[in-house]
Design a protein around this motif. Structure first.
Motif, short mmCIF file in Angstrom:
data_model
loop_
_atom_site.label_atom_id
_atom_site.label_comp_id
_atom_site.label_asym_id
_atom_site.label_seq_id
_atom_site.Cartn_x
_atom_site.Cartn_y
_atom_site.Cartn_z
N GLY A 348 0.79 -1.24 0.00
CA GLY A 348 0.00 0.00 0.00
C GLY A 348 0.82 1.29 0.00
N ARG A 349 1.98 1.28 0.68
CA ARG A 349 2.76 2.53 0.78
C ARG A 349 3.50 2.79 -0.52
NH1 ARG A 349 7.41 2.50 4.07
NH2 ARG A 349 8.17 4.63 3.92
N ILE A 350 3.54 4.05 -0.95
CA ILE A 350 4.18 4.34 -2.24
C ILE A 350 5.64 4.70 -2.02
CG2 ILE A 350 4.13 5.75 -4.33
CD1 ILE A 350 1.18 5.93 -4.13
N ILE A 351 6.51 3.75 -2.31
CA ILE A 351 7.96 4.01 -2.27
C ILE A 351 8.54 3.49 -3.60
CG2 ILE A 351 8.24 3.93 0.24
CD1 ILE A 351 9.08 0.97 -0.08
N GLY A 352 9.84 3.73 -3.82
CA GLY A 352 10.45 3.40 -5.10
C GLY A 352 10.20 1.98 -5.58
N SER A 353 10.21 1.02 -4.64
CA SER A 353 10.10 -0.38 -5.07
C SER A 353 8.66 -0.85 -5.16
CB SER A 353 10.89 -1.27 -4.10
OG SER A 353 10.39 -1.03 -2.79
N SER A 354 7.66 -0.04 -4.73
CA SER A 354 6.26 -0.49 -4.82
C SER A 354 5.91 -0.74 -6.29
CB SER A 354 5.29 0.59 -4.32
OG SER A 354 5.73 1.15 -3.13
N THR A 355 5.00 -1.68 -6.51
CA THR A 355 4.57 -1.90 -7.89
C THR A 355 3.20 -1.26 -8.13
OG1 THR A 355 3.65 -4.03 -7.32
CG2 THR A 355 5.88 -4.03 -8.24
N VAL A 356 3.01 -0.82 -9.35
CA VAL A 356 1.81 -0.05 -9.70
C VAL A 356 1.17 -0.69 -10.93
CG1 VAL A 356 0.96 2.23 -10.37
CG2 VAL A 356 3.00 2.06 -8.93
N ALA A 357 -0.15 -0.87 -10.86
CA ALA A 357 -0.88 -1.37 -12.05
C ALA A 357 -2.12 -0.51 -12.25
CB ALA A 357 -1.27 -2.84 -11.85
N ALA A 358 -2.55 -0.38 -13.50
CA ALA A 358 -3.77 0.40 -13.79
C ALA A 358 -4.99 -0.43 -13.42
CB ALA A 358 -3.81 0.76 -15.26
N VAL A 359 -6.05 0.26 -13.02
CA VAL A 359 -7.29 -0.42 -12.65
C VAL A 359 -8.38 0.06 -13.60
CG1 VAL A 359 -9.09 -0.53 -10.86
CG2 VAL A 359 -6.68 -0.50 -10.20
#
Ligand SMILES: C[S@@+](CC[C@H](N)C(=O)[O-])C[C@H]1O[C@@H](n2cnc3c(N)ncnc32)[C@H](O)[C@@H]1O
Length: 365
Positions: A348-359
């Protein structure tokens, strides 16, 4: 703009913004380059008279001011190589540079300026060779009146001689759009400019897409010449004139510094930028609270097209190298996009290694 006939002419909004960008960029470029190199060169192939009719300085004088300031804080050397075709403008330029030397506090004893009458090509390369500049990094401003005046071959030579050399080229697409379709001579000038005929596809493009099509082909030309990273600044003045300023470098740091310069340039004069990657082609006001609507569309498009989720660091790098936005604008925007249900972030936390996908409609892309 139509090429002026007088020795000096009024400074238009494009030019004011261009000078602000140049000043800011050189303020970052000079100390970085001087910390790593004994000698660096600033060059212009279309130097102009060094002054405008309202008394504002021309680009060589803007550069001279920044570079002599940088030399006050460095023991190294800077060369300036300036080429101008028109003899009357050359004389004016010589006087303007002499006046700049006279008023500068110190540092100019290590700033060698070579001013030569000639054509941008081949004379600029010849002057750079005579100055011994091609063994060192060179920043080259190629700021003609916007027609297809800069041969691809010149860009290739500059890129080939030193990997830290960079270029900034002015390009007004209207000339080729208007004249090259019917006139073989203008078409040939376009081929010399682009280094091939890929750009001929412009004749099949709908009217509204022609300028952007040429812009993208020119970006590819710069990449082919050796400038792996390019940044396009689209400037639109109050009268609706369109001008591209295209920057080419091999270094991510160059992109970063040019972008920082761009985001602090005052745009109250009616000059705006537009991100080439924005599907809506929104013109941007670079205000204190920047409108990141275009970046949002670009990132969503990128995430939807990506085969797998991207990390936040990858998205920051994408913003740096592929859009007009800065990496520091990415995380605040991702937070808003997550809160508004556009993306899913893991963890949940947004840091450099977080992954992001479109919903989309509750489903991950
Ligand atoms: C747009 S002005 C340059 C303005 C200058 N960079 C500035 O911002 O103050 C273009 C200049 O290029 C000169 N010029 C035009 N064609 C040229 C060529 N082929 N080679 C060298 N100079 C040229 C013109 O005489 C004019 O002074």
């Amino acid at each position: 703009m139509a090429a002026p006939k007088d020795v000096i002419w009024p400074r238009d909004p494009h030019t004011a913004a261009k000078h602000a960008l140049l000043r800011r960029y050189l303020q970052a470029w000079a100390p970085i380059m001087l910390s790593r190199n004994e000698v660096v060169t600033y060059a212009e192939g279309f130097a102009g008279p060094g002054i405008y009719s309202g008394g504002e300085p021309g680009s060589p004088v803007v550069a001279h001011h920044v570079l002599s300031g940088a030399l006050r804080r460095s023991p190294r050397r800077v060369k300036m190589v300036l080429v101008e075709e028109d003899a009357r403008r050359l004389t004016e330029l010589e006087q303007r540079i002499a006046a700049a030397v006279g008023t500068s506090r110190s540092g100019t004893d290590r700033l060698d300026t070579r001013i030569a009458r000639g054509r941008c090509h081949p004379d600029l390369l010849q002057q750079l060779t005579l100055a011994g500049s091609l063994r060192h990094p060179v920043f080259v401003l190629l700021d003609g009146f916007g027609g297809p005046e800069v041969p691809f071959q010149l860009l290739r030579e500059i890129a080939a001689r030193h990997r830290s050399s960079e270029v900034m080229v002015t390009f007004q697409p209207a000339f080729l759009v208007r004249f090259a379709g019917k006139d073989e001579r203008h078409r040939a000038a376009g081929d010399t400019f682009f280094g091939g005929d890929d750009w001929h596809g412009v004749f099949q493009q709908p009217r509204s897409m022609k300028a952007a099509y040429l812009r993208d082909r020119y970006r590819e030309s710069l990449q082919r010449a050796g400038f792996q990273h390019t940044l396009v600044f689209e400037m639109i003045d109050e009268a609706g004139h369109l001008l591209y300023l295209i920057f080419g470098t091999r270094h991510e740091r160059g992109v970063e510094k040019m972008k920082e310069a761009m985001w602090v340039v005052d745009t109250t004069s009616g000059v705006r930028y537009r991100d080439p990657k924005d599907p809506n082609q929104q013109a941007l006001d670079l205000a204190l609270e920047p409108d990141t609507g275009a970046l949002r569309r670009i990132l969503l498009g990128h995430l939807r097209a990506a085969p797998a989720a991207r990390s936040v660091d990858q998205l920051k790098k994408y913003a740096l190298l592929e859009t007009v936005y800065r990496p520091t604008q990415v995380i605040p925007l991702l937070k808003r996009m997550r809160d508004e249900g556009d993306i899913a972030v893991s963890p949940g936390r947004i840091i450099g290694s977080s992954t992001v996908a479109a919903v989309r409609q509750g489903a991950l892309f």
